[in-house]
Write a protein that holds these residues in place. Structure first.
Motif, PDB file in Angstrom:
ATOM      1  N   SER A  29      -2.542  -1.693  -0.527  1.00 30.45           N
ATOM      2  CA  SER A  29      -2.694  -2.135  -1.662  1.00 30.45           C
ATOM      3  C   SER A  29      -3.823  -0.434  -2.360  1.00 30.45           C
ATOM      4  CB  SER A  29      -3.179  -2.874  -2.438  1.00 30.45           C
ATOM      5  OG  SER A  29      -3.305  -3.021  -3.858  1.00 30.45           O
ATOM      6  N   SER A  30      -3.146  -0.427  -3.781  1.00 35.15           N
ATOM      7  CA  SER A  30      -4.857   0.714  -4.191  1.00 35.15           C
ATOM      8  C   SER A  30      -5.925  -0.079  -4.464  1.00 35.15           C
ATOM      9  CB  SER A  30      -4.126   1.744  -5.612  1.00 35.15           C
ATOM     10  OG  SER A  30      -3.352   1.075  -6.325  1.00 35.15           O
ATOM     11  N   TRP A  31      -5.338  -1.355  -4.764  1.00 40.46           N
ATOM     12  CA  TRP A  31      -6.340  -2.430  -5.330  1.00 40.46           C
ATOM     13  C   TRP A  31      -6.131  -3.763  -4.257  1.00 40.46           C
ATOM     14  CZ3 TRP A  31     -10.345  -0.450  -8.216  1.00 40.46           C
ATOM     15  CH2 TRP A  31     -11.406  -1.501  -8.538  1.00 40.46           C
ATOM     16  N   ILE A  32      -7.065  -3.648  -3.591  1.00 39.57           N
ATOM     17  CA  ILE A  32      -6.873  -5.136  -2.777  1.00 39.57           C
ATOM     18  C   ILE A  32      -6.912  -6.394  -3.152  1.00 39.57           C
ATOM     19  CG2 ILE A  32      -7.348  -6.394  -0.170  1.00 39.57           C
ATOM     20  CD1 ILE A  32      -5.100  -4.720   0.339  1.00 39.57           C
ATOM     21  N   GLY A  60     -12.308  -7.665  -2.722  1.00 39.23           N
ATOM     22  CA  GLY A  60     -12.108  -6.277  -1.797  1.00 39.23           C
ATOM     23  C   GLY A  60     -11.757  -5.236  -2.458  1.00 39.23           C
ATOM     24  N   GLY A  61     -11.759  -5.460  -4.298  1.00 36.01           N
ATOM     25  CA  GLY A  61     -12.269  -4.089  -4.997  1.00 36.01           C
ATOM     26  C   GLY A  61     -11.257  -2.948  -4.853  1.00 36.01           C
ATOM     27  N   PRO A  62     -11.583  -1.949  -4.838  1.00 42.14           N
ATOM     28  CA  PRO A  62     -10.594  -1.040  -4.743  1.00 42.14           C
ATOM     29  C   PRO A  62     -10.599  -0.819  -3.238  1.00 42.14           C
ATOM     30  CG  PRO A  62     -12.804  -0.522  -4.797  1.00 42.14           C
ATOM     31  CD  PRO A  62     -12.270  -1.727  -5.272  1.00 42.14           C
ATOM     32  N   GLN A  63     -10.351  -1.785  -2.426  1.00 40.16           N
ATOM     33  CA  GLN A  63     -10.250  -1.656  -1.202  1.00 40.16           C
ATOM     34  C   GLN A  63      -9.116  -0.793  -0.639  1.00 40.16           C
ATOM     35  OE1 GLN A  63     -12.609  -1.083   1.601  1.00 40.16           O
ATOM     36  NE2 GLN A  63     -13.891  -1.398   0.033  1.00 40.16           N
ATOM     37  N   ASP A  64      -7.865  -0.147  -0.361  1.00 38.63           N
ATOM     38  CA  ASP A  64      -6.785  -0.360  -0.169  1.00 38.63           C
ATOM     39  C   ASP A  64      -6.248  -0.734   1.736  1.00 38.63           C
ATOM     40  OD1 ASP A  64      -7.844   1.766   2.546  1.00 38.63           O
ATOM     41  OD2 ASP A  64      -7.201   2.918   2.087  1.00 38.63           O
TER      42      ASP A  64
END
Length: 192
Positions: free
Chosen positions: A66-69, A90-94
């Motif tokens: 995802s673009s923002w997990i 996870g915030g901005p994790q992809d």
């Protein structure tokens, strides 16, 4: 004489009970989902386990992009028990493609750096020990919810692994043999 009788009884009991406690590992292998998850939508996938063994520990593998997990809430459900694996972490994790277990006691929660001493696993958001003591048999559901808008994602796969012990009880014939042995020993004492 009494000591010999006690030794024989103990040996019979050990033989009877040794057939009960068989430990094992159950592994589902990779369960492919391959489904997109739009904003504020939910994807659920179900796996059915046939083993009646009793659960000692659970490991969950989860693979998604995802673009923002951090939008994802991931829940594992079985027999009316629900456990959050990821709770909007996870915030901005992809991507996330990791194992989660309570046995990674020294590990941080995802997405921090994995604990390399425990096979690169992470602690789940809630304890998977909620499943301990339950039968592995039945439906296991993984539910992934994108809780926020603006970012969609893709759920690739998941997997389960259990350490278990047998739910078997001794067969009636085994218990009958044990009871006959006890009666035999007792009758020897009274006949003297």
């Amino acid at each position: 004489m009494r000591l010999n009788i006690l030794k024989a009884i103990a040996a019979s009991l050990v033989i009877t009970l040794s057939s009960v406690a068989n430990a094992g590992i159950i592994s589902t292998g990779d369960i492919a989902i391959n489904q997109s998850i739009p904003d504020r939508a939910t994807v659920t996938d179900t796996y059915t386990e046939t083993s009646t063994d009793i659960i000692d520990n659970v490991w969950v593998y989860f693979d998604a992009t995802s673009s923002w997990i951090g939008d994802f809430e991931v829940m594992l459900s079985h027999n009316g028990v629900n456990v959050l694996i990821l709770d909007n972490q996870g915030g901005p994790q992809d991507a996330v493609n990791d194992w989660f277990s309570d046995l990674y006691a020294t590990a941080p929660t995802w997405p921090q750096v994995a604990d390399t001493s425990t096979n690169y696993g992470f602690l789940p958001s809630q304890s998977l020990s909620a499943f301990n003591g339950l039968s592995a048999q039945g439906d296991w559901a993984l539910t992934v919810t994108d809780t926020l808008s603006a970012d969609s994602g893709f759920v690739n796969s998941w997997a389960l692994q259990f350490s278990t012990h047998s739910a078997q009880v001794p067969e009636p014939s085994t218990l009958a043999i044990f009871a006959l042995a006890i009666l035999g020993f007792a009758s020897r004492k009274f006949s003297k």
